[in-house]
Motif scaffolding. Structure first.
Motif, PDB file in Angstrom:
ATOM      1  N   CYS A  97       0.852  -1.186   0.000  1.00 41.18           N
ATOM      2  CA  CYS A  97       0.000   0.000   0.000  1.00 41.18           C
ATOM      3  C   CYS A  97       0.883   1.229   0.000  1.00 41.18           C
ATOM      4  O   CYS A  97       1.942   1.237   0.611  1.00 41.18           O
ATOM      5  N   CYS A 101      -0.165   4.280   1.022  1.00 34.01           N
ATOM      6  CA  CYS A 101      -0.805   5.370   1.759  1.00 34.01           C
ATOM      7  C   CYS A 101       0.220   6.151   2.583  1.00 34.01           C
ATOM      8  O   CYS A 101       1.211   5.606   3.040  1.00 34.01           O
ATOM      9  N   CYS A 153      -6.582   3.262   6.865  1.00 33.30           N
ATOM     10  CA  CYS A 153      -6.464   3.245   5.406  1.00 33.30           C
ATOM     11  C   CYS A 153      -7.469   2.236   4.853  1.00 33.30           C
ATOM     12  O   CYS A 153      -7.684   1.176   5.423  1.00 33.30           O
ATOM     13  N   CYS A 179      -5.092  -0.923   3.768  1.00 33.25           N
ATOM     14  CA  CYS A 179      -4.194  -1.663   4.649  1.00 33.25           C
ATOM     15  C   CYS A 179      -4.602  -1.399   6.094  1.00 33.25           C
ATOM     16  O   CYS A 179      -5.584  -0.729   6.368  1.00 33.25           O
TER      17      CYS A 179
HETATM   18 ZN   LIG Z   1      -2.638   1.883   3.312  1.00 35.47          ZN
END
Ligand SMILES: [Zn+2]
Length: 293
Positions: free
Chosen positions: A237, A239, A270, A273
């Motif tokens: 991920c 993020c 998130c 995740c």
């Molecule tokens: Zn994430």
């Protein structure tokens, strides 16, 4: 066997094939979203397809997003891959359940339902490329094949499988996408169809512990495949706090001020995740101040 993708082309250049083993990343997805088996299977198939499509990109910074917008109990499924096949995903109802089909398999088709499959390829150009098809069966592999044919004019054979163990963990996951290249004639297509059929269900190949290369050689039996690409892949991920802030500002000024007044700390997880981001009411007010009236 660590998760990875292998690509082969036949020496005549008429067939391109990618196979993936994606057990670990599917297990990671299952844990993040606390999926029950139906969702594990549906999400696992979708992220495997996204991973293969992502790895087919020219640039590691490209990204491919697959959205499956079905009207079944699973709700919308989203998978996003980077340009190397590292993938992340989520779905609306990870806890959705349905009775098993008559053949004792998970009923992913009914879980997904009717609707659309949308693929967005972001190649770093100003406008991402988007293609959409109606879902054929909701089984995802068939829907992907329909997408390739209708939207990209590529004949393909696609098989995706996830095996869930009795303790709900992922026992095996992976699949393949075999594509006919321009210039391939009817006889190549027919030979390929026979070879794919003879290879049998992909879940059986996965259950036997086959590697992506083993799967490709099985599915391309009678052809002369040459391996041209191998790449480890993982659940990844991208993020960051900044991205989460950007999403929060889309709530608008009034909503942010309201949130800041309601509590000292505001926590967001998130979407893809298990990372959590926490903001103080002061930070929320600063964000609200940053938005023009
Ligand atoms: Zn994430």
């Amino acid at each position: 066997m660590p998760d990875h993708i292998v690509r082969a082309v036949t020496t005549d250049g008429f067939i391109r094939a990618d196979a993936i083993i994606s057990r670990d990343l599917t297990e990671r997805a299952r844990k993040i979203h606390a999926c029950l088996p139906l969702a594990t299977a549906a999400l696992g198939r979708t992220i495997a397809a996204a991973s293969i499509m992502g790895a087919q990109s020219k640039n590691p910074r490209d990204s491919v997003t697959i959205q499956i917008r079905g009207d079944g109990p699973l709700g919308t499924i989203i998978a996003v891959s980077d340009g190397e096949g590292n993938v992340r995903g989520c779905l609306q109802n990870p806890q959705a359940e349905l009775p098993l089909r008559a053949d004792k398999k998970l009923d992913v088709g009914r879980g997904v339902g009717r609707g659309q499959l949308i693929v967005t390829r972001d190649l770093g150009l100003r406008e991402p490329y988007t293609g959409m098809v109606e879902l054929v069966s909701g089984e995802i592999a068939e829907d992907m094949a329909a997408y390739f044919l209708e939207s990209e004019q590529i004949h393909s054979a696609c098989a995706l499988g996830v095996l869930v163990d009795t303790d709900l963990s992922v026992r095996a996951a992976g699949g393949y996408i075999v594509q006919l290249m321009p210039g391939a004639n009817e006889s190549v297509a027919m030979r390929l169809e026979k070879a794919v059929h003879a290879a049998g269900p992909v879940t059986r190949l996965l259950d036997e512990g086959m590697s992506p290369a083993d799967i490709l050689f099985k599915v391309l039996d009678g052809f002369e495949p040459e391996i041209i690409y191998e790449q480890p892949v993982e659940y990844r991920c991208y993020c960051t706090e900044e991205r989460v802030e950007r999403v929060l500002t889309t709530l608008g000024k009034d909503e942010l001020i309201k949130l800041a007044d309601e509590q000292d700390h505001f926590e967001v997880t998130c979407q893809f995740c298990d990372r959590r981001y926490s903001f103080t009411s002061g930070q929320l007010k600063d964000m609200a101040d940053g938005i023009a009236d």
